[in-house]
Each structure stands twice: as structure tokens, then as C-alpha cells.
Design an enzyme around this catalytic site. Structure first.
Site, PDB file in Angstrom:
ATOM      1  N   ARG A 288       9.074   1.542   0.431  1.00 43.55           N
ATOM      2  CA  ARG A 288       7.904   1.495   1.315  1.00 43.55           C
ATOM      3  C   ARG A 288       8.308   2.116   2.640  1.00 43.55           C
ATOM      4  NH1 ARG A 288       6.570  -4.009   3.423  1.00 43.55           N
ATOM      5  NH2 ARG A 288       7.200  -3.086   5.410  1.00 43.55           N
ATOM      6  N   HIS A 292       3.835  -2.527   6.103  1.00 42.07           N
ATOM      7  CA  HIS A 292       3.107  -3.024   4.939  1.00 42.07           C
ATOM      8  C   HIS A 292       1.675  -2.506   4.938  1.00 42.07           C
ATOM      9  CE1 HIS A 292       1.573  -5.688   1.884  1.00 42.07           C
ATOM     10  NE2 HIS A 292       0.616  -6.044   2.719  1.00 42.07           N
ATOM     11  N   TYR A 301      11.197  -6.601  11.688  1.00 42.17           N
ATOM     12  CA  TYR A 301      12.057  -7.211  10.659  1.00 42.17           C
ATOM     13  C   TYR A 301      12.984  -6.242   9.930  1.00 42.17           C
ATOM     14  CZ  TYR A 301       8.054  -5.671   7.828  1.00 42.17           C
ATOM     15  OH  TYR A 301       7.052  -4.933   7.258  1.00 42.17           O
TER      16      TYR A 301
HETATM   17  C1  LIG Z   1      -1.289 -15.036  -3.485  1.00 51.34           C
HETATM   18  C2  LIG Z   1      -0.997 -14.243  -2.276  1.00 51.34           C
HETATM   19  N1  LIG Z   1      -0.061 -14.666  -1.398  1.00 51.34           N
HETATM   20  C3  LIG Z   1       0.219 -13.978  -0.281  1.00 51.34           C
HETATM   21  C4  LIG Z   1      -0.440 -12.812  -0.002  1.00 51.34           C
HETATM   22  C5  LIG Z   1      -0.141 -12.034   1.300  1.00 51.34           C
HETATM   23  N2  LIG Z   1       0.514 -10.754   0.944  1.00 51.34           N
HETATM   24  C6  LIG Z   1      -0.195  -9.612   0.847  1.00 51.34           C
HETATM   25  S1  LIG Z   1       0.757  -8.335   0.311  1.00 51.34           S
HETATM   26  C7  LIG Z   1       2.145  -9.297   0.253  1.00 51.34           C
HETATM   27  C8  LIG Z   1       3.463  -8.718  -0.168  1.00 51.34           C
HETATM   28  C9  LIG Z   1       3.371  -8.045  -1.509  1.00 51.34           C
HETATM   29  O1  LIG Z   1       4.610  -7.410  -1.795  1.00 51.34           O
HETATM   30  P1  LIG Z   1       4.773  -6.562  -3.128  1.00 51.34           P
HETATM   31  O2  LIG Z   1       4.253  -7.353  -4.290  1.00 51.34           O
HETATM   32  O3  LIG Z   1       6.180  -6.101  -3.206  1.00 51.34           O
HETATM   33  O4  LIG Z   1       3.767  -5.324  -2.979  1.00 51.34           O
HETATM   34  P2  LIG Z   1       3.883  -4.164  -1.889  1.00 51.34           P
HETATM   35  O5  LIG Z   1       3.031  -4.579  -0.726  1.00 51.34           O
HETATM   36  O6  LIG Z   1       5.322  -4.010  -1.514  1.00 51.34           O
HETATM   37  O7  LIG Z   1       3.323  -2.947  -2.569  1.00 51.34           O
HETATM   38  C10 LIG Z   1       1.850 -10.613   0.640  1.00 51.34           C
HETATM   39  C11 LIG Z   1       2.837 -11.718   0.709  1.00 51.34           C
HETATM   40  C12 LIG Z   1      -1.422 -12.391  -0.926  1.00 51.34           C
HETATM   41  N3  LIG Z   1      -2.127 -11.259  -0.715  1.00 51.34           N
HETATM   42  N4  LIG Z   1      -1.673 -13.106  -2.034  1.00 51.34           N
END
Ligand SMILES: Cc1ncc(C[n+]2csc(CCOP(=O)(O)OP(=O)(O)O)c2C)c(N)n1
Ligand SMILES: Cc1ncc(C[n+]2csc(CCOP(=O)(O)OP(=O)(O)O)c2C)c(N)n1
Ligand SMILES: [Mg+2]
Ligand SMILES: [Mg+2]
Lengths: 400, 324, 400, 324
Positions: A288, A292, A301
Site C-alpha cells: 500500500r 489507507h 505510524y
Molecule cells: C468489521 C470491520 N472492522 C473494522 C473496520 C475498519 N477498517 C476499514 S479498512 C481496515 C483495514 C483493512 O486492512 P486490509 O484488510 O489489509 O485491507 P487494505 O485496506 O489493506 O486493502 C479497517 C480496520 C471495518 N471496515 N470493518
């Protein structure tokens, strides 16, 4: 009493077999078991035998990758200008998103996470419609119901995005299962991040698919980060691919910044699924490159140093040097492509911003149920009366 | 007409609809070869095979999550949650996915499925085989919530639920699964969702109930009659859509209302009924809307008779309402 | 480019290493990777070097196994007679339950599933108290709140049982994590069936424990069935132990009907956890010899033939032949033990049935909160008044 | 006294209690090194280290499930759910485990923990960053539910919640996370759970609200005053325990009540307030209890201003109540 056959036996659970890695990947105890599959060498070359695409298609996907990158850059800019409320892009993950989507058949369903907008466009969602979704305006196919970047596009069999992590994984399993029950050949493709592998629905989705040999390709975009949480704090497993062992399904690991390797691995996974050989967990190792989302500031971070090494691995640069090596793009051609893409995006933004800023009031109650119940009917009257009585109901900043 | 209990009526409806509509599939824990721990899917696996009657792994979130995908792609899944107490692992799929899929996709997709689940106490099931979680789902726009009380209604409402374009939670009153027997029309008939049934006409007080507690309400009304209290009994049958007109019409006439449910009182569906009645019948009310409900505790094992809002407590409330 | 070290690398994730299986186990592609660890040979003998227990302790555990079996038989009989409402036993799983519990330290917490009553008794729960729980009477430590077989016994650090499958798994992780944070040495032991491995909380529990190297021993009683669902329809993984790979933790597979092997494997797992080497997923391969519970009739879904082969593997028979081989029990001694256990159970039933059938009315509102809120206080008055007004409130069959 | 916003007040309370009580730990997604996506745990990781400020994997059920084990074994966990919309994957742990642990073990164990989570709309968050699920938890005996509206209350209530022997859901109004600023006493002080606050005295109509909507209610009351409507405003602050006496006392005086909440109307906590008020103030009511709430739809993105029960709609209801 270990038998010589053990390793061979285990291999059936792993991505050994076809593409051997073009070079020894980063040291990892399980690289041998789950090798990082690559096609594009660092010098931009590739073993012709391993190249899955004719030049024309590769060039077309190269343009899609440019579009994805420019679109992300432009939309982030619009967000900064306050013209859209939120944006989440695929910076650095273009080869993973487009390579997997392009490798599927047109009738295959795609279950997106929230960074796969390019896959929606590849499946025919008009760029203007996409921008309307970001604006949540009268042109929004979602009727302004959802946040930006939660697009759905049924004509392209591109499912509806929700924010909760991993919930789409069992949906993809159910859809492919339904196709098999109805006697249709369809393999579903589902996207999620490595953070999602910690979620409940990753577990149930892969387990159900394993038990019933459902034809689904599970694509994990392992971009190293879940907002501020690095992969090492997400799971103690050295690879995501090895999680397939828990479900008795096949796991493979591919260089997610190598478009050709991604296409090749996805095609094999799709072919196996269609042949009734069951699902595959395909780990695409990528990174990434930005925050985010527009709500996030990664400086808080992660130090820039961790990002640096990945810049030279940029999937667009790597594909470009391959194309240059084959004499398919050069300075001029590339500039022309970039300009062309830029114009396409500008046009879409112009068209999208021409729509009414808000969908009509009644859309707020549309689609809760097939037909509104008395609650929605009464409440529509209530909000109409409220807006009529006081313009501030619709516009808090209204004066007078 | 055959005489069925509720399990048989549910089984009959499932078989009938699966014969009529090849897109209907059943999935859940133990529903296939075994025919379900309450035997509600008995015989379906034999008749329709493992593709349409699916034994799943032990994961409610997976049962509902895969059912969503099936519904999106043209099937009519009827997932079973073995006990309503075990629906909570699937809460995210139900609240955030099932309920919102049509709305969030701007109507591009819908998610028609029927989640069948036995609910309620009175079978010595303790905390985890007795809960009545209907209020959680009534509070979730996008879901419909149906609770039959008799075999005839169970079959007719289940047929409507499966044919409904929206997702439906179908709560089956396991306390009277076998005890409630009655004549059930053969073949196809549908009872529309959202039509309450006035099961007893009266003019002094309106008694609102559903599911297993309707039987207690009916019993209480009979006993009340002996005391000269003339209660009108309404079986809601469907909580969402809610037949608010039937309730308002009755209370406008009687001026008094008592609502009964097994779930804990606070924030139960009885609160919504009370709120609606006082909003819509304010000038007609001669007494506050009274609630006779489960108490605000987890469902107890040994003292479940004391916990459940059975006829004696309902009768007491009817007296209080009249005396008010 | 597979390196010779790969297998060795992977071994760190598996239960290879110590106890090699005493004989080649049932054919399985992964037996070599996750061998079925055994100590008791079929002839009742055992390699002295592999025996983890002195004879005295083995004999004591043998008695506990006899008690567990007789208790199950007796309680099922009481249920048939309508004297208790429900029962769920450990028929055939006695070695798994007692071997694991006995191998832990006294200060270690136990998080039960619902078949580990013998572990509660081993931890000092009085048998009479246990029977009171089954009766839900005035002597019930749970105040009649829960169904039979949902006992909790804090003095023995034996946690509270709930029906929802797998929910106790993250609890066990949290408890051991808390001990480490507070600087205490405690390793938690948690039980669950193979069906539970499909549940959400199995996934999150093991993943959290893996990432934070929490000292927990995860004991899966793989008894082959989840009510009517056989293991093959629960997961496509050939073993439960291999699911450890998904969490980067150690997985081992042990013969769950071999008390000595179970004790040895659990001790090693506990020692590793205490030494900071992380958690272990310990698959105990056993069989559910009877129905799921007194509510279940297995004839409806499994033919007797599938049970037969397991009769000769009965963990009690196997331990007895070992003890006989060592001259520690014979006909007479065994009969005496059996009679002794029988008397102990009869006494407990007598004592338990002497308590009032119901706890007092106020217990219904006790423990919802530390102190009752106004709702519980008012509702206690309400039910008191209702009972006073009509005895049928407490007793539906009351006449008059 | 320093002037804080709600985030700072929450952060201050956490730091203060973690210094005072070594058993308090914080866990959740992004709460550690990053300090939380809303920065509510900023600085705690630096001060208390990774053992007490824990970044967890992405699984709400795991966050709550491990917190339960920690609470059983002597810690006071304060898990964070990043958005209240994402609490549903943990629903089974909360409803079937957290809420029932004390009761089901006959009081042998208890499960004191505080689940902090930002809730509510008004930040253009659409379906999944706007929900107000408080009613689900108020309907679950064994849980306490607290919703502060100001920085001072946020700190004082959070300190009480962490010290409370029972599990508490602590809903933080993210819409006014930064907008609501005010003086916050330094150091230790606790605001007892279950005490509503009459934030404005009035005699014509009682306005009941909590969290972010209290600010709208207060605004509406000010505007109403200009029209000669004298509203008494009650900030409940805690929904369970509920200060029913404060509400009853006020409505007994005013004879009129309007309740406001963001969650969808049907089966929301407003229904419980309406039911209680008509049960307890029946003879004093001069108008039905009116509800001004979110509508019965998923939370919409573009039309969120129209959806939220803001001051203009509350004012309208006050007029209707008076005119009734
Ligand atoms: C059930 C749930 N918990 C927390 C979140 C908040 N949240 C949004 S994206 C994210 C991180 C996701 O990381 P990853 O699965 O690696 O996907 P990436 O964003 O890296 O593509 C979090 C914790 C959420 N959307 N849904
Ligand atoms: C969440 C949940 N879903 C369903 C059930 C019903 N149920 C009780 S036991 C059981 C099977 C458990 O099988 P397994 O985990 O293998 O344990 P075993 O009974 O074999 O020891 C099921 C489905 C439940 N208790 N909880
Ligand atoms: Mg990621
Ligand atoms: Mg089992």
C-alpha cells in the site's frame, strides 16, 4: 515414521507445481512451500513460455493501469479540494487488481473489497457513473445511499461494496455455489486485504468453499498494512497462502506487482475451479504505497523508509520496462497514452459534476424494501413537511 | 384437511415450495441427512438431494453469508439457524449485509431469503435454547419479521415469506412446535405478510400477542371471560410489516391494551406497540398500555415458569387494565 | 527453486519431533507431517521411555476414567427417568478429557466446552454439587440459572460453560494473556470439538494467540461428529492439527484414546507455552461413542457399523490392559474400584436430591448485575405478587 | 480548568485511570502505536507500553472475546470498536457471553469491561460509519449503556464505567467529538451511572435526548423559547441504568414529552421511553409522547441532514406537542 511421499502429499495443498519463481524471493521459511511466483524479471524481461498475454492485451491492461493510477491521483485531489467527501485508491496495487480481474471470464462474478474500482471500469462501469457515485449526486447509481467508493455495477456482475471487512467473501462462495446448483459454469472472484484474513468471514468463506469444493478464486491483496497494523501483527503465519492448509484447499503466492504473473496464476486458479478441482487462495504480494484512504495519515505510524524499497517495484514501471523491451511503448507513445487517459478522466468529472448535487427526497426511502412499508411512506411525508416548514432541515447553513 | 403440528406444517410448506420452485434451497446445521434437530426438514434431503438440502459446517455467519451469495445469484435460500439463540454469530451478515443489500446497491440487487429459526422458552432450555431476539431484527430496516402461532399460519406465512422479494426472519415457536396442532389446508395457499388476525372479538380490552405467547393470551382471554372481562385478542403474526391499523382499530374501540411477549421487557417489541398505540389512540385510551413480558434477566432454567408471561400473569394484567 | 531445508522449515509449524507414532496410523496424506502420537501399544504395552506417569498417578487417573464413565451412564439413566432434564457426556473421550486436564499445573485455568465434567471433578468440584447443577435445585452453584451440564467451578479455576460453540476459545486466550501481563505464570487449557473449528471464535482465538504468543493449549476433541455432521463435512482439511499452519503456531495430533500419549503431548505443549514458545493446537483423535446428548438419537444419521471399530479402542479398556500388564489391576481390584465409584455416585445423587427442588424466587434476579437495577427490583415484586395471586405462575399443573 | 473536546476528555480519562489502576488495559484495531483512528488513545502506547495498549488483529469478536478472558482473570479491559457499525461481528460475544457471564456462573465470575465505540451520523459516513445501535444493548439484560454528550460528562462517566463492576457499552458521539468543547475538571472525578441531567429547566414540555442529539435538543429548546415554548431538557447520559425517576418527575410536571434519537424509529430506545412514560405518567399526559428520530432506513449518505432528527424537526415536534 515419515514417508518420502509426505512432501509430495503436502504439495497438493500448496502452490508448488507450475511457475517456479524467476528468482529466489525474500528469505522465508516457507518460500519453498509457497514460492513467490513471478514472470517479469527485474530487467523487464520475461521467459516467453511463461508470458500469458499477447502484446495487444498487455498493452490494453497497461492503459488500464495508467487510468487507475491517474484516477486515484485525481480523485484524491478532488477530495482535498472538498469536491468529494472521501476516497480510497489502489496506489501500487494496480497489477493485482487488473491482472486478476482480466484473467476471469466475462460471465464470472466479481466481489470487490473497496480498492478495485478499476475492475468495475474494466467490467464496463462508465467512468462518469463512477464519479457520480463519489459525488453521491443525482447521477449516482446507488441513489446517494452509500459513501464514495462503495460502487456496485450489476451489468458487469460487479457486486455491491460494503465497509465491513470480509463480509463479501462468503457472498462470493454462495454466488458460485448457486451457479453450480443451477448448472451454470461460473467462477467467482473475491478481493480482500491481508487484514481481512483475521476476520470471521474469511474463515467461514474458505471453510465452506473447501468442504463443498465451490469454484471461487480468493484473492488476498497482501499490501502489508491494515490501516496502521503491519502484516506481522495481523497473523503469525509467514504467508497468507499457507492459510489454505487449514481449509484443505490450494494456496498460491504470486508477485502482486507483476501483471503477467498475476494473470497467469489467476487463470490457472480459475481453470482448476471450473474443472471442479476446488477453490484457490491466491496471495498477491504487493504494497500500500499511500495512506489507507483520504482520512488517513500514514506518517503517524510508518516511516517513509519502509515505503522506499517498493517504489522501484512499482507495477506500472515494471510493466512499462517490459513493454519498452518489446518495443511496444516509448517516450512518445507513453506520453500520448497518459494524455489520453487524463482527458478521459477530466471529461468524466465534468459530466458527473453537471448532475444535481442531491438525489430527490423520495430516494431516501427507496429500496429499503421492494415496496415501502407504511413506516417509509409516513416518514417520507414527515420529511417533506419538515423541509417545507424549515429549509434548514435540508441545508443546515441556510439563513433566515 | 390433514391435522398437523407446526413442525409438520413447516415441513409441508418447504416441500411444497421446493417442488414448485427449483430455486429454493435449504441449508444449515444438521438439516440434510438428519432432517434437522427438530426434524423440520425431514425427508427433504431424500427428495431434493444434497445440492438443494445442504448440511453446512458449524458457522452461522457462514450459513447466512453464503445464503446471501446464493440469493444474489438467483436462488431462494431458506437457511435454518438451529436455535434463535445462535443467530448472533450471524448478526453482522444479517444487519449489515442482508438488510442493506438492496438499498446500498441502489436496487441493483436484492437479497430474498428466509431465515428460519426456532425461538422462545418453555422447553427447559436455559439461557441458550430459549431466547426471543425478534426486537433486534424489527429494529433493523430492510428486514421483515414473521412469527406464526398455529400450524395453518406457519405454512401459509412461510410460503409467503419464501415468495417475498425481501429478506424475512421467520421465528418458529418451538414451545408449541408439537403441542399446537390443527387442520392445515393441503396444497398451496399463502397468508399475506402484515395482516394481523383478530382471533377473538371483544370490546373491553385489546390483547396483543404473537407466536407461543398468543396461546397464553388466548387462554387468559378465556379465563377473563369467566370473570366477565371481554377481551379482544390480536395475533400479530408479522411484526414487520406490522398491521398497525388492526391494533389501532381495536384499541380505538376498547380503549385499553395489553401486549405480551417473552423477550425481556426493556426495549422489547412491546415498547414499540405501546409507543404506537399512545401516539395513535391517545384520546381513546382509558388506561396505559400494559406490558406482560419476560423479565430483564437472561432466560432462567429452573424458574422458567415464573419467568414466562403465561396466562395467569396476563389475566392479572387484564384485570388491572380494566380496573384502571 | 525448492531448497532441501523446506521440510525442516515447515516442521517448526507441525507436531513432528518428539513422539513418533508407535505404529503407522490410518492412511492420510499428512500423517507424516502431523503424525498420530501414541504411547500405548495395542497389546497394552508401552515403551518405558515414553511413559509420562508413575504407576500411582496412572492408577488414580484410571479411577477417574471409571468415575467419568459410570457417572455418564448413571446421569443418562436419571434423565430417562425424568429426574434430570438433560445430559451430555464424554463416552469414549475420557482419556482426552482427563489426560489433558491432569497434565496441567494446579494454577492453570481450564475453559471447558460441555463434555469435560470429569475435569471439573478432578479440579475439586464436589460430585454432589455437580449433580445439584444437573437438577438446577437449591444446591446448584449456578442458582438454577443454567441448563444441566453448564457447570462452573471457580475454586478449581474451571470457567463457566455456555452453549454457543467456540466462544470459550478467545476467553482462554484472554485469561492467559492477562496472567502474562500481570506477571504470573499460567497456561490456559481450552476444550472444543472438531465442529467448533468451523466457528468464528476458533479462528480469532488461535490467530490472536499466534500473533501475541499467548500461553494457551488448544485441545480439540476430534470425536468425528458434530451432532449429525461427520468431520469430512466440517472441513476439507485431513487433520485438525494442520489448521495450526494458518496461525503460525504449532499443531500436534495425538491418539485421544491413549491416556499416556495425551498426558505426554499436553505436558510438552504446556512446557512450551510456559517457556514463551507460544500456543499449541493439540488434536486429540477420539470418537463420540453415544448420541450427541440425551436429546439426540444417532440412529437417525449414523449406522452402528461406524461405531463398532472404536469399541476395541475404548480408552478405559486400553488403559486397563496396560495396568494389568504391569500387574496393577486384576479382576478383583477392578471390581472393587467399580463398586467404590458406584457408591460414590449413588451417595452424591442421594445428597443432591435432598435439596429443595427450586432455588428461591429472588435468585431469578440475582447476578444480572452486581446490584439489581430498578427493573429487577420492580420485577421481583411483580413476580412475587403474581405467584401469590395465582399458584399456577410457579406451577402450571396446579389445580384449584 | 482545561478546555477539552470529547476526544481529549476520553484520552484524559483513560490515561488517568491507567495510571491509577495497573489492571486497566486498552485493546483494539489501531489503538496502539497509531493512537486510534480518532486519536482517542494517543500517547497511551508510549506511556504504558504494548502490554497495556494492544494493537489487535482485525476481528471484533476476537477483541471482545479476549477481553472477556482478561476481565475474568483480573484485568479491566477497555476494548475499542473502531466504529459502532462494526460491533456486530462481536454481537455473539457481547450478548451471549459478556452480558450473561455473571448470571450464568451464579456470581462466581463477573466480566467488568468497557466497550468504547464512536457512534452516530453527521460525518458523511453513509451506512457503515453512522449507525446508532444502542437499543440492541439496552435490550440485553446484564449490560449497561452509557452515552455522554459533553467533554466533562465523557470523562466523568468513562471513569465510572471503568470502575463499574458490570460490563458497559460506552457510545461516544463522534459527530461532536471535536465540536463539543468545554471545561473539564483536572484529575479524578466520577459521574455516577444512571443519573440523568436536567440541562435546562422548563415547565411546558419535557425533551429527552442523549449523545450527539442532546446538542440538537438543546438548540431546539433555545429556539422554542423564542416562540414562547418553555421546554425542559433532559440529557439521559446513561440508558441503562436509566434514570426513570428524572423523566417521570419532569413529565409529571410538564404533561408533555418529546424523545429524540438518531437510530431508526421502530423499536429504538425512544419506544421504551414512550412506553415507560405512558405507563407511569398516564394521568398527567396532555399529549402523546412524540418521537423525533432517524427514519426506518439504512443511514443514507447524501441526505443525511434530512435523515438526522436535528433542531428544526425537534422544534416542529415541540410545537405539535404544545398544540396537541
Ligand atoms: C468489521 C470491520 N472492522 C473494522 C473496520 C475498519 N477498517 C476499514 S479498512 C481496515 C483495514 C483493512 O486492512 P486490509 O484488510 O489489509 O485491507 P487494505 O485496506 O489493506 O486493502 C479497517 C480496520 C471495518 N471496515 N470493518
Ligand atoms: C453457535 C452454535 N451453533 C449451533 C449450536 C448447536 N450445537 C450444539 S453442539 C453442536 C455440535 C458441536 O460439535 P463439536 O464441536 O464437534 O463438539 P462435540 O459435540 O462433538 O463434542 C451444535 C451444532 C450451538 N450450540 N452453538
Ligand atoms: Mg492490507
Ligand atoms: Mg465433535
Amino acid at each position: 515414521m515419515r514417508r518420502p511421499s509426505d512432501v509430495a502429499d503436502l504439495r497438493s495443498l500448496r502452490g508448488a507445481g507450475e511457475a517456479e519463481p524467476a528468482e529466489a524471493p525474500e528469505g522465508s521459511a516457507v518460500d519453498g512451500a509457497w514460492p513467490l511466483q513471478r514472470v517479469l524479471r527485474d530487467d523487464g524481461g520475461a521467459d516467453p513460455a511463461a508470458v500469458p498475454l499477447p502484446d495487444g492485451e498487455t498493452l490494453a491492461l497497461y492503459r488500464w493501469m495508467l487510468l487507475s493510477r491517474q484516477l486515484d491521483e485525481r480523485m484524491v485531489a478532488l477530495q482535498r479540494q472538498g469536491r468529494i467527501g472521501f476516497y480510497i485508491g489502489a496506489f501500487g496495487e494496480e497489477a493485482t487488481v487488473l491482472g486478476t480481474a482480466a484473467a476471469m471470464a466475462p460471465g464470472d462474478w466479481i466481489f470487490p473489497c473497496y480498492r478495485e474500482h478499476a475492475a468495475a471500469l474494466l467490467r464496463g462501469m462508465p467512468l462518469t457513473t463512477f464519479v457520480c457515485d463519489l459525488l453521491g449526486n443525482a447521477g449516482d447509481r446507488m441513489l446517494g445511499h452509500q459513501m464514495p467508493c462503495h460502487e456496485a455495477w450489476r451489468p458487469g456482475l460487479y457486486a455491491s461494496i460494503s465497509s465491513p471487512i470480509a463480509t463479501q467473501i462468503p457472498h462470493a462462495v454462495g454466488a458460485a455455489w448457486a451457479a453450480r446448483i443451477r448448472g451454470e459454469e461460473m467462477v467467482s472472484l473475491v478481493y480482500f486485504g491481508e487484514g481481512a484474513t483475521s476476520a470471521n468471514d474469511f474463515h467461514t468463506g474458505l471453510n465452506f468453499a473447501g468442504v463443498h469444493r465451490v469454484p471461487t478464486v480468493f484473492v488476498c491483496r497482501n499490501n502489508g498494512w491494515a490501516i496502521s497494523v503491519p502484516r506481522e501483527r495481523q497473523t503469525a503465519a509467514e504467508t497468507i497462502a499457507q492459510k489454505a492448509v487449514a481449509y484443505g484447499i490450494r494456496g498460491e503466492r504470486v508477485d502482486g506487482n507483476d501483471l503477467l504473473a498475476v494473470v497467469a496464476a489467476t487463470r490457472r486458479a480459475r481453470a482448476r475451479a471450473a474443472a471442479g478441482e476446488g477453490p484457490t487462495l491466491l496471495e498477491c504480494v504487493t504494497f500500500r504505497m499511500e495512506g489507507h484512504s483520504t482520512s488517513d495519515d500514514p506518517k503517524a505510524y510508518r516511516p517513509p523508509e519502509v515505503v522506499e524499497p517498493w517504489r522501484k517495484k512499482d507495477p506500472i514501471l515494471r510493466l512499462r520496462s517490459y513493454l519498452e523491451g518489446r518495443g511496444l511503448v516509448g517516450e512518445a507513445a507513453d506520453a500520448a497514452l497518459q494524455a489520453d487517459v487524463k482527458e478521459e478522466i477530466q471529461k468524466a468529472v465534468r459530466e458527473a459534476e453537471a448532475f444535481e448535487a442531491k438525489p430527490p427526497l423520495e430516494t431516501m426511502f427507496q429500496g429499503v424494501y421492494a415496496e415501502p412499508l407504511w413506516q417509509q411512506r409516513e416518514q417520507l411525508e414527515d420529511v417533506r413537511a419538515a423541509v417545507a416548514a424549515d429549509p434548514r432541515v435540508a441545508n443546515p447553513r441556510h439563513q433566515g | 384437511m390433514p391435522t398437523y403440528n407446526i413442525i409438520q406444517a413447516v415441513n409441508d410448506a418447504l416441500r411444497l415450495e421446493m417442488r414448485r420452485d427449483p430455486t429454493v434451497v435449504v441449508l444449515g446445521e444438521d438439516v440434510g441427512r438428519f432432517g434437522g434437530v427438530f426434524r423440520a426438514t425431514t425427508g427433504l434431503h431424500e427428495e431434493f438431494g444434497p445440492d438443494r438440502v445442504i448440511d453446512t459446517p458449524l458457522a452461522e455467519s457462514g450459513i447466512i453469508g453464503t445464503a446471501v451469495g446464493m440469493a444474489l445469484n438467483g436462488l431462494r435460500p431458506v437457511p435454518e439457524i438451529q436455535f434463535a439463540d445462535f443467530i448472533f454469530p450471524a448478526m453482522d451478515q444479517i444487519v449489515n449485509e442482508v438488510a442493506k443489500y438492496r438499498y446500498r446497491s441502489g436496487g441493483q440487487w436484492s437479497c430474498p431469503l428466509v431465515i428460519r429459526t426456532p425461538y422462545g422458552g418453555g422447553i427447559r432450555g436455559g439461557h441458550y435454547h430459549s431466547q426471543s431476539p425478534e426486537a433486534h431484527f424489527v429494529h433493523t430496516p430492510g428486514l421483515k419479521v414473521v412469527v406464526p402461532s398455529t400450524p395453518e399460519d406457519a405454512k401459509g406465512l412461510l410460503l409467503s415469506a419464501i415468495r417475498d422479494p425481501d429478506p424475512v426472519l421467520f421465528f418458529e415457536p418451538k414451545r408449541v412446535y408439537r403441542a399446537a396442532r390443527g387442520e392445515v389446508p393441503e396444497g398451496d395457499y399463502a397468508i399475506p405478510l402484515g395482516q394481523a388476525k383478530v382471533t377473538r372479538a371483544g370490546h373491553q380490552v385489546t390483547l396483543v400477542a404473537w407466536g407461543a405467547m398468543w396461546h397464553e393470551a388466548d387462554q387468559a382471554a378465556r379465563e377473563a371471560e369467566a370473570e366477565g372481562i371481554d377481551a379482544e385478542v390480536i395475533d400479530l403474526r408479522s411484526l414487520q410489516p406490522l398491521d398497525v391499523d388492526a391494533v389501532v382499530h381495536s384499541v380505538t374501540k376498547t380503549g385499553r391494551a395489553v401486549v405480551v411477549h417473552e423477550a425481556p421487557r426493556t426495549c422489547g417489541f412491546g415498547a414499540e406497540i405501546a409507543a404506537l398505540v399512545q401516539e395513535r389512540c391517545f384520546l381513546h385510551l382509558e388506561a396505559p398500555v400494559l406490558r406482560v413480558t419476560g423479565y430483564d434477566t437472561p432466560f432462567p432454567y429452573t424458574l422458567e415458569n415464573e419467568y414466562l408471561p403465561r396466562a395467569p400473569r396476563i389475566l392479572k394484567a387484564l384485570r388491572e387494565s380494566i380496573a384502571w
